[in-house]
Design an enzyme around this catalytic site. Structure first.
Site, PDB file in Angstrom:
ATOM      1  N   HIS A 113      11.172   8.597 -12.984  1.00  0.00           N
ATOM      2  CA  HIS A 113       9.747   8.259 -12.966  1.00  0.00           C
ATOM      3  C   HIS A 113       9.517   6.822 -13.436  1.00  0.00           C
ATOM      4  CE1 HIS A 113       5.748   9.676 -12.152  1.00  0.00           C
ATOM      5  NE2 HIS A 113       5.310   9.193 -13.290  1.00  0.00           N
ATOM      6  N   ARG A 156       9.787   4.536 -10.595  1.00  0.00           N
ATOM      7  CA  ARG A 156       8.499   4.498  -9.873  1.00  0.00           C
ATOM      8  C   ARG A 156       7.540   3.539 -10.568  1.00  0.00           C
ATOM      9  NH1 ARG A 156       4.475   7.385  -6.800  1.00  0.00           N
ATOM     10  NH2 ARG A 156       2.710   8.075  -8.064  1.00  0.00           N
ATOM     11  N   ARG A 192       7.793   9.499  -5.503  1.00  0.00           N
ATOM     12  CA  ARG A 192       8.090  10.439  -6.584  1.00  0.00           C
ATOM     13  C   ARG A 192       9.414  11.136  -6.285  1.00  0.00           C
ATOM     14  NH1 ARG A 192       2.604  11.107  -5.297  1.00  0.00           N
ATOM     15  NH2 ARG A 192       1.141  10.831  -7.034  1.00  0.00           N
ATOM     16  N   TYR A 229      -1.012  -0.083 -14.515  1.00  0.00           N
ATOM     17  CA  TYR A 229      -0.246  -1.262 -14.109  1.00  0.00           C
ATOM     18  C   TYR A 229      -1.014  -2.549 -14.347  1.00  0.00           C
ATOM     19  CZ  TYR A 229       2.103   2.721 -12.308  1.00  0.00           C
ATOM     20  OH  TYR A 229       2.700   3.953 -12.250  1.00  0.00           O
ATOM     21  N   LYS A 265       1.676  14.573  -3.493  1.00  0.00           N
ATOM     22  CA  LYS A 265       1.212  15.422  -4.588  1.00  0.00           C
ATOM     23  C   LYS A 265      -0.313  15.460  -4.585  1.00  0.00           C
ATOM     24  CE  LYS A 265       1.235  15.629  -9.651  1.00  0.00           C
ATOM     25  NZ  LYS A 265       1.629  14.926 -10.893  1.00  0.00           N
ATOM     26  N   HIS A 281      -1.944   7.893  -5.594  1.00  0.00           N
ATOM     27  CA  HIS A 281      -2.785   8.331  -6.703  1.00  0.00           C
ATOM     28  C   HIS A 281      -4.120   8.864  -6.182  1.00  0.00           C
ATOM     29  CE1 HIS A 281      -0.653   5.504  -9.790  1.00  0.00           C
ATOM     30  NE2 HIS A 281      -0.031   6.652  -9.634  1.00  0.00           N
TER      31      HIS A 281
END
Length: 360
Positions: A308, A311, A205, A342, A229, A333
């Site tokens: 983003h 990414r 990120r 994806y 995150k 995630h």
């Protein structure tokens, strides 16, 4: 703690005194589990809601700090509907469906805490009636819908390498007639290509890129250590691997970092910039990296490309070669539900692969 978390913790502490005592109690309860960034957003959402309550005459409080539990307890459903309408139809600063959903979720969390967890001195709930329990918040982020919006707007296959190559060489040819732009290109091209290449070869990120320090990089093992995150353990950095392709770009940039940007030894940041008029380099900002990628993307012929989406580009490419669980871990995630995007993005590629197998 990351640079952003430190900043958000400071802002959170500054804002809390303007909140009612029960909100301060709620934030203290959530602090071990949620990041300062998330809690700061909660407080901003409560500021907005309490301000609306007072403006509508639904509370007689002079300031947000004077809002009472009774004000919340005696709200009618039409008041909640009115606030939702206020968020979606006001002439200035109209909110998207996603933002409205987030703001209502923040209120639901507060009301749930006050009615189900917090107690008064007699062991009764602080809030006797929870109007927000009646509010249905529809799920906005559906992986299939997100994938549909991304299709055609990310880099695919050879484009990943081509974009990094363009930053390193092609952009200079396009702007060589503009002295100022060409000078900036010559100064920053190795750094910029390194940043883009690192995202496209690791899926980091932008916040993780910004917060990275020199000692977070293990070049020999192709590893980076980052604050992920949603991980609220401020003592632990997650190891994240990057592909061999990013190694050469990192080595080249590192050989120039000190001499090119006059970076002082006290500056720990991996990626630095030397602002106009400054004598020494300092940490790049999130905004600077975002603007930098957009600048190159427009000239590259992909004006919709953002940090983003780089990414997302890596993630789609990575998912084609790995399973959903490895992709989840690589991207950091919280659940595979987010990673499902994806799977939908690669539907076309997978269907083409099936046809090729059938034809052979």
């Amino acid at each position: 703690m990351s640079i952003q978390k430190l900043s958000d913790r400071k802002h959170l502490e500054q804002k809390l005194p303007s909140m009612p005592w029960f909100v301060q109690q709620f934030i203290d309860y959530k602090l071990p589990d949620l990041s300062p960034s998330t809690l700061l957003e909660y407080v901003r959402d409560y500021e907005s809601f309490f301000g609306w309550l007072r403006a509508e005459g639904l509370s007689q409080a002079e300031g947000n700090a004077d809002i009472t539990l009774l004000d919340l307890e005696t709200l009618h459903m039409d008041s909640v509907v009115g606030y939702r309408l206020h968020l979606t139809t006001r002439t200035e600063g109209t909110n998207s469906k996603i933002t409205v959903s987030r703001k209502l979720s923040a209120l639901r969390s507060l009301f749930h805490y006050l009615s189900q967890i917090a107690e008064d001195e007699n062991f009764y709930p602080l809030l006797k009636r929870n109007i927000m329990a009646k509010v249905e918040i529809k799920r906005i982020h559906k992986p299939k819908d997100t994938a549909a919006r991304l299709k055609g707007k990310i880099l695919e296959e050879d484009e990943l390498l081509e974009f990094v190559g363009y930053i390193l060489e092609g952009y200079g040819r396009d702007v060589e007639g503009n002295k100022q732009a060409y000078y900036a290109f010559q100064l920053n091209r190795e750094r910029d290509a390194c940043i883009a290449g690192l995202i496209l070869n690791s899926g980091l990120r932008v916040s993780e890129i910004v917060n990275m320090n020199m000692d977070d990089l293990d070049l020999n093992n192709k590893l980076l250590y980052v604050f992920r995150k949603g991980h609220n353990d401020e003592t632990f950095k997650t190891p994240v691997y990057f592909r061999e392709q990013a190694k050469d770009d990192l080595q080249l940039y590192l050989s120039l970092r000190q001499s090119r940007y006059k970076t002082p030894k006290k500056e720990k940041a991996l990626f630095v910039t030397k602002p106009n008029g400054s004598q020494e380099g300092k940490r790049m900002t999130k905004r600077a990296i975002q603007a930098m990628i957009i600048k190159y993307a427009k000239r590259f012929g992909k004006p919709y490309l953002t940090v983003h989406k780089l990414r997302h580009s890596f993630a789609t490419d990575y998912y084609l070669q790995n399973d959903i669980y490895k992709t989840k871990e690589q991207l950091g995630h919280a659940s595979t539900e987010t990673t499902e995007v994806y799977a939908h993005l690669t539907d076309k590629t997978m269907s083409e692969a099936i046809e090729r197998r059938f034809e052979s």
